[in-house]
Design a protein around this motif. Structure first.
Motif, mmCIF file in Angstrom:
data_model
loop_
_atom_site.group_PDB
_atom_site.id
_atom_site.type_symbol
_atom_site.label_atom_id
_atom_site.label_comp_id
_atom_site.label_asym_id
_atom_site.label_seq_id
_atom_site.Cartn_x
_atom_site.Cartn_y
_atom_site.Cartn_z
ATOM 1 N N MET A 269 0.834 -1.203 0.000
ATOM 2 C CA MET A 269 0.000 0.000 0.000
ATOM 3 C C MET A 269 0.873 1.259 0.000
ATOM 4 S SD MET A 269 -3.313 0.466 2.443
ATOM 5 C CE MET A 269 -2.528 1.474 3.656
ATOM 6 N N ALA A 270 0.468 2.227 -0.773
ATOM 7 C CA ALA A 270 1.309 3.434 -0.891
ATOM 8 C C ALA A 270 1.305 4.231 0.413
ATOM 9 C CB ALA A 270 0.784 4.296 -2.036
ATOM 10 N N VAL A 271 2.469 4.723 0.766
ATOM 11 C CA VAL A 271 2.594 5.549 1.967
ATOM 12 C C VAL A 271 2.043 6.949 1.646
ATOM 13 C CG1 VAL A 271 4.233 6.512 3.635
ATOM 14 C CG2 VAL A 271 4.694 4.281 2.585
ATOM 15 N N THR A 272 1.244 7.484 2.570
ATOM 16 C CA THR A 272 0.685 8.824 2.328
ATOM 17 C C THR A 272 1.226 9.818 3.357
ATOM 18 O OG1 THR A 272 -1.173 8.481 3.814
ATOM 19 C CG2 THR A 272 -1.484 7.815 1.516
ATOM 20 N N GLU A 273 1.023 11.080 3.040
ATOM 21 C CA GLU A 273 1.462 12.130 3.969
ATOM 22 C C GLU A 273 0.719 12.001 5.298
ATOM 23 O OE1 GLU A 273 1.751 16.077 2.372
ATOM 24 O OE2 GLU A 273 1.661 16.953 4.390
ATOM 25 N N GLU A 274 -0.534 11.584 5.203
ATOM 26 C CA GLU A 274 -1.328 11.414 6.429
ATOM 27 C C GLU A 274 -0.688 10.347 7.329
ATOM 28 O OE1 GLU A 274 -5.427 11.053 5.249
ATOM 29 O OE2 GLU A 274 -5.924 10.642 7.355
ATOM 30 N N ASP A 275 -0.221 9.257 6.708
ATOM 31 C CA ASP A 275 0.451 8.201 7.489
ATOM 32 C C ASP A 275 1.637 8.780 8.245
ATOM 33 O OD1 ASP A 275 -1.230 6.330 6.356
ATOM 34 O OD2 ASP A 275 0.188 5.816 4.740
ATOM 35 N N VAL A 276 2.407 9.624 7.512
ATOM 36 C CA VAL A 276 3.628 10.172 8.110
ATOM 37 C C VAL A 276 3.254 11.104 9.260
ATOM 38 C CG1 VAL A 276 5.696 11.563 7.673
ATOM 39 C CG2 VAL A 276 4.886 9.963 5.932
ATOM 40 N N ARG A 277 2.261 11.950 9.022
ATOM 41 C CA ARG A 277 1.847 12.892 10.076
ATOM 42 C C ARG A 277 1.337 12.138 11.297
ATOM 43 N NH1 ARG A 277 2.153 18.119 9.111
ATOM 44 N NH2 ARG A 277 2.612 18.702 6.961
ATOM 45 N N ARG A 278 0.611 11.043 11.048
ATOM 46 C CA ARG A 278 0.087 10.247 12.168
ATOM 47 C C ARG A 278 1.253 9.686 12.984
ATOM 48 N NH1 ARG A 278 -2.835 6.365 9.546
ATOM 49 N NH2 ARG A 278 -4.207 7.941 8.703
ATOM 50 N N ALA A 279 2.260 9.181 12.272
ATOM 51 C CA ALA A 279 3.420 8.603 12.989
ATOM 52 C C ALA A 279 4.145 9.689 13.791
ATOM 53 C CB ALA A 279 4.377 7.968 11.989
ATOM 54 N N LEU A 280 4.157 10.901 13.242
ATOM 55 C CA LEU A 280 4.893 11.979 13.911
ATOM 56 C C LEU A 280 4.113 12.563 15.087
ATOM 57 C CD1 LEU A 280 6.561 13.783 10.855
ATOM 58 C CD2 LEU A 280 7.593 12.176 12.474
ATOM 59 N N GLU A 281 2.879 12.084 15.286
ATOM 60 C CA GLU A 281 2.115 12.493 16.479
ATOM 61 C C GLU A 281 2.813 11.993 17.747
ATOM 62 O OE1 GLU A 281 -0.247 14.408 17.177
ATOM 63 O OE2 GLU A 281 -1.223 14.832 15.271
ATOM 64 N N SER A 282 3.591 10.924 17.585
ATOM 65 C CA SER A 282 4.270 10.370 18.773
ATOM 66 C C SER A 282 5.738 10.818 18.848
ATOM 67 C CB SER A 282 4.191 8.842 18.750
ATOM 68 O OG SER A 282 4.836 8.383 17.582
ATOM 69 N N ALA A 283 6.137 11.677 17.918
ATOM 70 C CA ALA A 283 7.552 12.099 17.919
ATOM 71 C C ALA A 283 7.691 13.450 18.618
ATOM 72 C CB ALA A 283 8.057 12.193 16.478
ATOM 73 N N PRO A 284 8.752 13.627 19.402
ATOM 74 C CA PRO A 284 8.922 14.897 20.120
ATOM 75 C C PRO A 284 9.221 16.064 19.183
ATOM 76 C CG PRO A 284 10.855 13.502 20.396
ATOM 77 C CD PRO A 284 9.845 12.683 19.659
ATOM 78 N N ALA A 285 8.841 17.269 19.612
ATOM 79 C CA ALA A 285 9.067 18.486 18.813
ATOM 80 C C ALA A 285 10.186 19.311 19.440
ATOM 81 C CB ALA A 285 7.781 19.299 18.772
#
Ligand SMILES: Nc1ncnc2c1ncn2[C@@H]1O[C@H](COP(=O)(O)OP(=O)(O)OP(=O)(O)O)[C@@H](O)[C@H]1O
Length: 401
Positions: free
Chosen positions: A1-17
């Protein structure tokens, strides 16, 4: 399945800023996200002085994105934005130029020890593709690095005009802007759009018959890269292998300036037919040029020749030539190093103005004297490339002082 920008943003919800936002996904430090098949590229904006401290945040972001099914590779860069027109403050570890970016200082152990190049190897014949180690590009006959020992000597201007002059000779030519610390090719060609992705390959942009790819097409304008070591190599490998260059006679690579580890790694890992060293006539620049030559020799890349840029001042009104810095130094130094001297380019307003306006002089004024000078350099380069030479470069003796 193609990776989407939404997938990436969702994953980055758990990454520190880096800026106190609840997550990297919600942080204004997150740049645009580029997705190319399974490869995800984005940047985190910061100030250059915080780059080292933010390495854990960069790594955490990479790790978070890597968990997404379908992601094969992640490239997260720390970038520093700078208000338009402002120059970075000079420091002991960086230098800055008119167009406002900085590069890490050269840190090659070889340079520090003052390794002297040996004439015999300097003029070794160019390597045809297929020989040597490193990343090559299918369909590309010759990859040529344009390098300089230090920044601001006009390396990108030379690379662009020489590439255009090769096109004028009827050759199929690509220009890859590997100067990740301060890509100038987008400005030189007035190109600011993002490359299209087709069959998981990025399509190079085109201008004046030249196929062009720059890391500057993938990140926001006005940002300076703070990439180091493996990240630089990964970006470059991608530009070589995941761009549909097609059939090319020559791929000109505008290298990052300096002779540090990133440059050395590139010279080693990319299957180069040869290198062109750009230098200004000043002594200091020549010392840097010698380090550039020595770096390529160290990894057995033949030196195609030395170009002396900003060699003399050419008065736009009367055409009078004025030598500014002891003109002719590069020719003499090239002879000492045993490297061919490819030619000299004056310091000329037209060269700067045409580059700044997005149509380098070889494209905008092909019959001008300056364009013809680039033409002669391109001819000399092509002559050496087409001579080719089977076998390895001859052994060299390197004397370290
Ligand atoms: N022969 C020339 N005459 C006049 N201006 C020049 C000449 N060569 C380069 N320049 C100008 O000098 C500046 C630096 O040139 P360029 O970006 O090509 O250098 P560089 O060595 O690639 O620098 P960097 O290390 O920043 O990548 C630019 O503004 C360019 O237009």
């Amino acid at each position: 399945m193609a990776v989407t920008e939404e997938d990436v943003r969702r994953a980055l919800e758990s990454a520190p800023a880096p800026d106190g936002a609840p997550s990297l996904a919600r942080s204004s430090a997150l740049s645009a996200i580029t997705i190319n098949g399974g490869r995800v590229i984005f940047a985190i904006e910061t100030s250059p002085d915080r780059a080292a401290a933010l390495e854990p945040i960069r790594k955490a972001a990479e790790a978070a994105v890597r968990t997404i099914p379908g992601v094969s590779d992640v490239l997260v860069a720390l970038t520093a934005s700078r208000p338009a027109g402002s120059a970075p403050a000079p420091s002991a570890h960086s230098h800055s130029h008119a167009h406002g970016h900085s590069h890490p200082a050269a840190s090659s152990p070889m340079a520090a020890r003052g390794a002297r190049p040996a004439p015999a190897g300097a003029s070794a014949p160019p390597r045809p593709q297929g020989q040597g180690n490193g990343v090559g590009v299918p369909g590309v006959r010759h990859i040529v690095a344009v390098a300089s020992g230090k920044g601001g000597v006009g390396k990108s201007t030379t690379a662009a005009n020489v590439a255009l002059a090769l096109v004028a000779q009827g050759l199929r030519v690509g220009l890859m802007d590997a100067d990740v610390y301060g890509p100038s090719v987008p400005t030189l060609f007035g190109l600011h759009e993002r490359p299209e992705v087709e069959n998981k390959m990025m399509k190079p942009l085109e201008a004046h018959g030249l196929k062009i790819m720059s890391i500057g097409f993938l990140v926001e304008e006005g940002t300076a890269m703070i990439w180091r070591g493996p990240m630089v190599m990964s970006a470059l490998t991608q530009m070589l292998n995941e761009v549909s260059w097609g059939e090319l006679d020559v791929l000109v690579v505008d290298m990052p300036p300096g002779t540090g580890d990133a440059q050395l790694t590139m010279a080693q890992r990319v299957r180069l037919s040869g290198a062109v060293i750009v230098s200004t006539p000043q002594d200091l620049a020549l010392a840097d040029a010698r380090r550039g030559v020595a770096m390529f020799q160290k990894v057995d890349v033949p030196i195609l020749g030395v170009v002396e840029n900003m060699s003399y001042f050419c008065c736009p009104n009367c055409g009078h030539r004025e030598s500014l810095f002891g003109h002719g130094g590069a020719r003499a130094e090239a002879a000492k190093m045993g490297a061919p001297f490819l030619g000299e380019i004056p310091l000329a307003t037209e060269i700067r103005a045409t580059s700044d306006s997005g149509a380098p002089i070889v494209a905008s004024a092909p019959d001008s004297e300056h364009a013809r000078a680039y033409g002669r350099i391109a001819e000399a380069i092509w002559k050496r490339l087409s001579q080719g030479a089977p076998g390895r470069t001859p052994p060299r003796i390197v004397i370290e002082r």
